[in-house]
Structures are given as structure tokens and as C-alpha cells.
Enzyme design. Structure first.
Site, PDB file in Angstrom:
ATOM      1  N   GLY A 152      91.631   4.142  48.799  1.00 43.46           N
ATOM      2  CA  GLY A 152      92.419   3.171  49.576  1.00 43.46           C
ATOM      3  C   GLY A 152      93.641   3.449  49.652  1.00 43.46           C
ATOM      4  O   GLY A 152      94.592   2.238  50.088  1.00 43.46           O
ATOM      5  N   GLN A 195      97.355  -1.366  53.126  1.00 41.50           N
ATOM      6  CA  GLN A 195      98.391  -2.262  53.014  1.00 41.50           C
ATOM      7  C   GLN A 195      98.770  -2.108  51.704  1.00 41.50           C
ATOM      8  O   GLN A 195      99.894  -2.162  51.293  1.00 41.50           O
ATOM      9  CB  GLN A 195      97.898  -3.689  53.380  1.00 41.50           C
ATOM     10  CG  GLN A 195      99.379  -4.529  53.493  1.00 41.50           C
ATOM     11  CD  GLN A 195      98.755  -5.829  53.951  1.00 41.50           C
ATOM     12  OE1 GLN A 195      97.835  -6.226  53.470  1.00 41.50           O
ATOM     13  NE2 GLN A 195      99.576  -6.508  54.501  1.00 41.50           N
ATOM     14  N   ILE A 226      89.962   8.422  52.745  1.00 44.64           N
ATOM     15  CA  ILE A 226      88.943   8.836  53.636  1.00 44.64           C
ATOM     16  C   ILE A 226      89.478   9.751  54.817  1.00 44.64           C
ATOM     17  O   ILE A 226      90.491   9.381  55.210  1.00 44.64           O
ATOM     18  CB  ILE A 226      88.272   7.456  53.819  1.00 44.64           C
ATOM     19  CG1 ILE A 226      88.685   6.692  54.850  1.00 44.64           C
ATOM     20  CG2 ILE A 226      87.627   6.878  52.628  1.00 44.64           C
ATOM     21  CD1 ILE A 226      88.012   5.452  55.464  1.00 44.64           C
ATOM     22  N   TYR A 237      83.119 -11.209  53.612  1.00 39.21           N
ATOM     23  CA  TYR A 237      84.210 -10.802  52.617  1.00 39.21           C
ATOM     24  C   TYR A 237      84.347 -11.767  51.256  1.00 39.21           C
ATOM     25  O   TYR A 237      84.407 -11.186  50.364  1.00 39.21           O
ATOM     26  CB  TYR A 237      85.429 -11.020  53.586  1.00 39.21           C
ATOM     27  CG  TYR A 237      86.688 -10.669  52.714  1.00 39.21           C
ATOM     28  CD1 TYR A 237      87.397  -9.528  52.512  1.00 39.21           C
ATOM     29  CD2 TYR A 237      87.602 -11.770  52.122  1.00 39.21           C
ATOM     30  CE1 TYR A 237      88.293  -9.160  51.669  1.00 39.21           C
ATOM     31  CE2 TYR A 237      88.818 -11.553  51.294  1.00 39.21           C
ATOM     32  CZ  TYR A 237      89.062 -10.311  51.214  1.00 39.21           C
ATOM     33  OH  TYR A 237      90.258  -9.957  50.683  1.00 39.21           O
ATOM     34  N   LYS A 240      83.502 -10.447  47.534  1.00 39.07           N
ATOM     35  CA  LYS A 240      84.358 -10.406  46.356  1.00 39.07           C
ATOM     36  C   LYS A 240      83.886 -11.399  45.211  1.00 39.07           C
ATOM     37  O   LYS A 240      84.216 -11.094  44.201  1.00 39.07           O
ATOM     38  CB  LYS A 240      85.764 -11.277  46.926  1.00 39.07           C
ATOM     39  CG  LYS A 240      86.601 -10.499  47.905  1.00 39.07           C
ATOM     40  CD  LYS A 240      87.092  -9.279  47.141  1.00 39.07           C
ATOM     41  CE  LYS A 240      87.749  -8.381  48.197  1.00 39.07           C
ATOM     42  NZ  LYS A 240      88.147  -7.125  47.442  1.00 39.07           N
TER      43      LYS A 240
END
Length: 319
Positions: free
Chosen positions: A8, A12, A35, A143, A147
């Protein structure tokens, strides 16, 4: 930590973390994993190696780990909170099936793994003020569910197989480098962009909604310092509360007005993001991180605001 794969790397956090690690570890291979469709560009591409590293492709990951003799993996592949609510099955696939792939490779090839958690791992029944390190976690977003599962699965692989897994629960992150990507706390980034550009800001989060926030330089430092910490001192591994500042929209609005007196903000609340925000802590107790590996933030709202505005003015060539 010498040869590192950042999965990734164009996101950000990943884009800034990759560059930080390359400056810190010039003799190592700091591989920018990406990716298709999110390839590295510019300095990120030119300053070091890059490789296709889709968390859902275990064979591809294993080949990258072997090729570059990777000893540490930063797994930053994820859909952020608001996006994950729109695409829950995709979020599960990336964040859970992808994590299993990484942990299995780490078990087989003796890699350390950092997979961040978040304030999103808490829920409406969690104590909201000074949220403890160890407390109830019953999130109501996809989400958040992923987590919590990430924390548990990472601990499982450490206890069962001895994999060196570590992570922090990131607050909302504020960056002047990479635009936000669909998180509930992203309004705290967008508001600076609007102010510097001379635009009115439309706030999607209701007045009075406090959330923990952190400036990106502190977040990057936490991610690095934890992986360098003495493992014998780590009581908790997955995941540590880390905190820096907590504010609600009016607070940051009035702080920005100290620099731009004519700046204006109005509210247009997004019910999806607001529901998520209401379930998250107002502030977190990060005493365990401070005690176990010396965590301490460098930025508060005032120093962050000054730096954000200077950097964004330079970025947009505004005098």
C-alpha cells in the site's frame, strides 16, 4: 529491520512511510509494494525498488519477499471507513484474507509484520473519554470489525507461531502530502486545503463531535519506533493506543481562522460518516505505549496547523 516491504505504498500513509524508511535505511531494500492501477510515481518510483504486491495474491507476495530478502512487512492495504461501508465484502477480502496471506508468509519466512489498527476498532459501548488500552471493542462498521479481527489474528500468530507482529491504533491522520482517501476523520485534512485555497469548507461531521487526531510525522515516527522497540518490553503488541490531540470541527475551524480570519465553514452532515464518528472515542489513553516503548507525540493542534499551512501554501504555490 533492513529490507522492508511497504504494502500500500501509494496510499496516504504508505507513500510517506516508504520515503521515511528509505532516508533512514539507505543500505537496505525498501520496496514500494503496489497494486495495478496504483503504481508509484515521481520520487517514490525513482528513489528505490517497487513491486506488484497485492495482498490477495499470496504467491506474488512470497516472490517479492524472497527476491528482496524482506525481513519486515508494513501491511497498509485497507479500505478506509466510509469506503468500506459502501464496499463491505471488498473491505473484508483485502483486510482479512490479505492479512492471512501476509501472516502465513511471515510465519514461513520469519518476517516481522506491522498491520495498523485504528480508533475504528472501538464502538458505541466503549468508554469514549480517555479510552483505556484494554477495553470493550464492539464496532458497528465493517472497517471496525476488520480492525478488531486484525488485532486478534495478529496476536494469535504471535502467540501460536512466534511471528513478530506489532501495531498501533491510529487516530485520524492529517497530512499535507497525500490527499485523504475516504476516512471519517478526513474532514480535518480537507479543511486545511479549503482554507489555503480560499474556499468555503463544507463540514460533513457535526459540531461537537470530538475525535482523536494526529499529524502524519508523528504517525510515521510511531510506526517506525514501535518496530524498532525492544520486544522484551512489549506487554501489548496488537494494538497500542497512541494519541496526540483531540478536537471537534469548531475547534480546528477557529484555529485556522487565526491564520485566515475570513475563512468560513458551514455544516452539511454526512449521516454515514457521522454514525461512524459517534461510535468512536473522543480521546484515548496511550499510557501503555508511553511506558512500553517510549511513545510521545511532537505536534499539537497549534504546531500542526502552522506546519500544514506553510506546507500547503508551498505545495500550491500560494504566497
Amino acid at each position: 529491520m533492513k529490507n522492508v516491504l511497504v504494502i500500500g505504498s501509494t496510499g496516504q500513509i504508505g507513500s510517506e512511510l516508504t520515503m521515511k524508511l528509505r532516508r533512514m535505511l539507505p543500505e537496505g531494500n525498501i520496496v514500494a509494494g503496489y497494486i495495478t492501477g496504483a503504481e508509484p510515481k515521481g520520487e517514490l518510483l525513482e528513489s528505490g525498488p517497487s513491486a506488484l504486491a497485492d495482498v490477495c495474491n499470496a504467491q506474488q507476495l512470497a516472490e517479492v519477499v524472497d527476491k528482496y530478502n524482506i525481513d519486515t512487512v508494513y501491511n497498509l492495504a485497507a479500505l478506509l471507513s466510509a469506503v468500506a461501508e459502501r464496499k463491505p465484502l471488498l473491505a473484508w477480502n483485502i483486510q482479512m484474507n490479505g492479512l492471512i496471506n501476509i501472516l502465513e508468509i511471515a510465519r514461513e519466512k520469519n518476517c516481522a509484520v506491522f498491520t495498523p489498527s485504528s480508533i475504528g476498532s472501538f464502538g458505541p459501548t466503549t468508554p469514549h473519554v480517555n479510552t483505556p488500552q484494554d477495553t470493550i471493542q464492539r464496532p458497528r462498521s465493517m472497517y471496525g470489525v476488520t480492525k478488531v479481527a486484525t488485532e486478534l489474528l495478529s496476536d494469535y500468530y504471535h502467540i501460536k507461531y512466534g511471528v513478530d507482529t506489532r501495531s498501533v491504533r491510529f487516530p485520524g491522520l492529517i497530512s499535507n502530502v497525500t490527499p485523504p482517501g475516504g476516512g471519517t476523520t478526513d474532514y480535518a485534512v480537507d479543511i486545511y486545503y479549503a482554507a489555503v485555497k480560499g474556499e468555503e469548507f463544507v463540514c460533513p461531521i457535526a459540531a461537537g463531535t470530538y475525535m482523536d487526531m494526529m499529524y502524519m510525522p508523528d504517525a510515521l515516527r510511531a510506526a517506525v519506533e514501535l518496530m524498532l522497540a525492544d520486544p522484551s518490553k512489549l506487554v501489548h503488541r496488537n494494538s497500542f493506543n497512541i494519541a496526540s490531540m483531540s478536537f471537534e470541527p469548531d475547534t480546528i475551524y477557529h484555529k485556522i481562522q487565526e491564520f485566515y480570519p475570513d475563512f468560513r465553514m458551514r455544516y452539511e452532515v454526512d449521516p454515514v460518516r457521522q454514525a461512524i464518528a459517534d461510535s468512536w472515542p473522543d480521546s484515548m489513553d496511550d499510557s501503555c505505549a508511553r511506558e512500553e516503548w517510549g511513545w510521545k507525540p511532537s505536534y499539537d493542534l497549534d504546531s500542526m496547523s502552522k506546519d500544514m499551512i506553510v506546507c500547503l501554501k508551498k505545495k500550491f504555490n500560494i504566497q
